[in-house]
Design a protein around this motif. Structure first.
Motif, PDB file in Angstrom:
ATOM      1  N   GLY A 124       0.774  -1.231   0.000  1.00  0.00           N
ATOM      2  CA  GLY A 124       0.000   0.000   0.000  1.00  0.00           C
ATOM      3  C   GLY A 124       0.803   1.276   0.000  1.00  0.00           C
ATOM      4  N   THR A 125       0.086   2.377  -0.054  1.00  0.00           N
ATOM      5  CA  THR A 125       0.624   3.730   0.067  1.00  0.00           C
ATOM      6  C   THR A 125       0.035   4.344   1.328  1.00  0.00           C
ATOM      7  OG1 THR A 125       0.800   4.032  -2.337  1.00  0.00           O
ATOM      8  CG2 THR A 125       0.690   6.029  -0.989  1.00  0.00           C
ATOM      9  N   ILE A 126       0.857   4.991   2.147  1.00  0.00           N
ATOM     10  CA  ILE A 126       0.403   5.642   3.374  1.00  0.00           C
ATOM     11  C   ILE A 126       0.761   7.121   3.289  1.00  0.00           C
ATOM     12  CG2 ILE A 126       0.511   5.646   5.900  1.00  0.00           C
ATOM     13  CD1 ILE A 126       1.753   2.812   5.700  1.00  0.00           C
ATOM     14  N   PHE A 127      -0.179   7.999   3.669  1.00  0.00           N
ATOM     15  CA  PHE A 127       0.122   9.433   3.576  1.00  0.00           C
ATOM     16  C   PHE A 127      -0.446  10.203   4.759  1.00  0.00           C
ATOM     17  CE2 PHE A 127      -3.828   8.705   1.265  1.00  0.00           C
ATOM     18  CZ  PHE A 127      -4.661   9.728   1.689  1.00  0.00           C
ATOM     19  N   PHE A 152      -4.592   5.797   3.572  1.00  0.00           N
ATOM     20  CA  PHE A 152      -3.748   4.796   2.931  1.00  0.00           C
ATOM     21  C   PHE A 152      -4.526   4.120   1.806  1.00  0.00           C
ATOM     22  CE2 PHE A 152      -5.767   2.570   6.485  1.00  0.00           C
ATOM     23  CZ  PHE A 152      -6.165   1.344   5.938  1.00  0.00           C
ATOM     24  N   VAL A 153      -3.773   3.565   0.883  1.00  0.00           N
ATOM     25  CA  VAL A 153      -4.336   2.803  -0.226  1.00  0.00           C
ATOM     26  C   VAL A 153      -3.824   1.378  -0.113  1.00  0.00           C
ATOM     27  CG1 VAL A 153      -4.550   2.606  -2.736  1.00  0.00           C
ATOM     28  CG2 VAL A 153      -4.318   4.871  -1.675  1.00  0.00           C
ATOM     29  N   VAL A 154      -4.720   0.414  -0.263  1.00  0.00           N
ATOM     30  CA  VAL A 154      -4.333  -1.003  -0.278  1.00  0.00           C
ATOM     31  C   VAL A 154      -4.454  -1.512  -1.701  1.00  0.00           C
ATOM     32  CG1 VAL A 154      -4.765  -3.301   0.636  1.00  0.00           C
ATOM     33  CG2 VAL A 154      -5.254  -1.306   2.053  1.00  0.00           C
ATOM     34  N   THR A 160      -8.253  -0.286  -2.500  1.00  0.00           N
ATOM     35  CA  THR A 160      -9.091   0.372  -1.499  1.00  0.00           C
ATOM     36  C   THR A 160      -8.387   1.597  -0.945  1.00  0.00           C
ATOM     37  OG1 THR A 160     -10.031  -1.769  -0.852  1.00  0.00           O
ATOM     38  CG2 THR A 160     -10.318   0.053   0.686  1.00  0.00           C
ATOM     39  N   LEU A 161      -9.102   2.703  -0.896  1.00  0.00           N
ATOM     40  CA  LEU A 161      -8.600   3.933  -0.302  1.00  0.00           C
ATOM     41  C   LEU A 161      -9.327   4.166   1.018  1.00  0.00           C
ATOM     42  CD1 LEU A 161      -7.197   6.765  -0.264  1.00  0.00           C
ATOM     43  CD2 LEU A 161      -9.104   7.588  -1.670  1.00  0.00           C
ATOM     44  N   VAL A 162      -8.571   4.306   2.090  1.00  0.00           N
ATOM     45  CA  VAL A 162      -9.119   4.664   3.396  1.00  0.00           C
ATOM     46  C   VAL A 162      -8.701   6.096   3.674  1.00  0.00           C
ATOM     47  CG1 VAL A 162      -9.069   4.200   5.866  1.00  0.00           C
ATOM     48  CG2 VAL A 162      -9.084   2.296   4.249  1.00  0.00           C
ATOM     49  N   MET A 276      -1.530   6.375  10.664  1.00  0.00           N
ATOM     50  CA  MET A 276      -2.353   5.257  11.129  1.00  0.00           C
ATOM     51  C   MET A 276      -3.022   5.593  12.454  1.00  0.00           C
ATOM     52  SD  MET A 276      -2.356   3.255   8.708  1.00  0.00           S
ATOM     53  CE  MET A 276      -1.576   2.196   7.491  1.00  0.00           C
ATOM     54  N   ALA A 277      -2.323   6.310  13.325  1.00  0.00           N
ATOM     55  CA  ALA A 277      -2.904   6.689  14.614  1.00  0.00           C
ATOM     56  C   ALA A 277      -4.077   7.643  14.429  1.00  0.00           C
ATOM     57  CB  ALA A 277      -1.839   7.319  15.509  1.00  0.00           C
TER      58      ALA A 277
END
Length: 345
Positions: A124-127, A152-154, A160-162, A276-277
């Motif tokens: 994924g990508t985390i931002f 983030f994107v999985v 999936t984009l969260v 993530m937090a």
């Protein structure tokens, strides 16, 4: 959901209610567009010339693959066209100032978990998005509470984009035919108490006392003094683990341990633990090192590592409770001080 809501229309709705979100929405759209391109590259893999070969070691101390560098390039190109003052990527030593007059700064892990690709496991990508301060570079060294959005994107069976924006966590799935993200869940909330944990149990001998005590109590379950029998999950992909917690609940633990290079934890604070937090807390969960709330931490160094324990409020609270009154030392982890303290005793 019955109605078809695209990411763009969702961002337009949020921006109409909160005008200060306009610039943030532009950044999110840029990342989303780049993630569609990156998802195509990941799916094609060797057919697109991606070999998976290792290259140099990046500033965070991890081996770079060709796909890591490709992902970094895609995200940077997209963000340079957005209202972004500076970008801080896992693949760079220091933040890159783009336009010091722009209102936002972005910290990003362009492709988290690239080592999993050879096994066809989700990556994924985390931002993390922050308002730019008067000193652009110092923006990245503020506590995680300074974030105004994260996500983030999985890249898995579905892309999936969260997205954590405006105190809400929403999920989108890529409509591959029309190449746009569609809203699938609005206002996601983590189950407050799920008997499920995720940890790499092969490292048990390296854990210090409180973590070992918590996992031992989970494993004992109702045969001990527990209220439930726990399931264990371990994917080894941060984005996949986080998505599972948003859907199912439970607690994820990547603690510090006694191995060289792990004594301060392993995940990076600015572009992994902080975003993530924020997602966890806005979804009704929690995130801690075991001793301190992750969002209260400010990085001392660009690629600072940190322990991360996140998920359901009850599970994270139980881990933190076991840490209370114990010394934050790896030596003497088997001493009675630790052995006496557990989740149910």
């Amino acid at each position: 959901m019955d109605e078809r809501v695209t990411l763009r229309s969702h961002l337009d709705q949020v921006s109409a209610r909160s005008p200060n979100v306009f610039a943030i929405a532009e950044v999110i759209e840029a990342i989303a567009a780049a993630s569609i391109e990156l998802g195509d590259l990941i799916a094609d893999g060797p057919m697109a010339g991606i070999t998976g070969r290792l290259g140099a070691v990046n500033s965070a101390g991890d081996q770079q693959k060709d796909i890591d560098l490709a992902a970094d390039g895609m995200m940077r190109r997209a963000l340079r066209a957005a209202p972004v003052a500076a970008i801080f990527s896992e693949e760079s030593e220091l933040p890159e100032v783009i336009n010091s007059g722009a209102p936002l700064c972005v910290a990003i892990d362009p492709l988290d978990g690239s080592a999993n690709l050879e096994n066809n496991i989700s990556v994924g990508t985390i931002f993390s998005i922050r308002p730019c301060g008067s000193d652009v570079l110092s923006t990245f060294f503020e506590p995680g509470t300074a974030q105004c959005a994260a996500g983030f994107v999985v890249y898995g069976p579905q892309t999936t984009l969260v997205l954590a924006l405006n105190n809400s966590v929403d999920t989108f799935i890529l409509d591959r035919r029309n190449r746009e993200f569609l809203l699938t869940a609005r206002g996601v909330k983590i189950a407050p108490n799920t008997p499920e944990f995720a940890i790499n149990a092969s490292n048990r001998r390296h854990w210090h006392g409180p973590v070992r005590a918590y996992i031992d109590d989970c494993l004992a379950g109702t045969a001990g003094n527990g209220e439930a029998d726990f399931n264990m999950r371990w994917i080894g992909s941060l984005v996949a683990e986080t998505l599972r917690i948003l859907i199912r609940g439970g607690v994820f633990l990547y603690p510090a341990d006694a191995r060289p290079g792990y004594r301060e934890g392993r995940l990076r604070l600015i572009y992994e633990a902080h975003p993530m937090a924020l997602i966890m807390e806005w979804a009704g969960g929690a995130a801690t090192t075991g001793r301190r709330r992750i969002l209260e931490l400010a990085a001392r160094t660009p690629h600072q590592r940190v322990p991360l324990i996140m998920g359901s409020m009850r599970g994270v609270g139980d881990v933190a409770a076991i840490h209370e009154g114990t010394e934050p030392m790896f030596d003497n982890s088997d001493a009675p001080l630790f052995a006496r303290r557990g989740l149910f005793r």
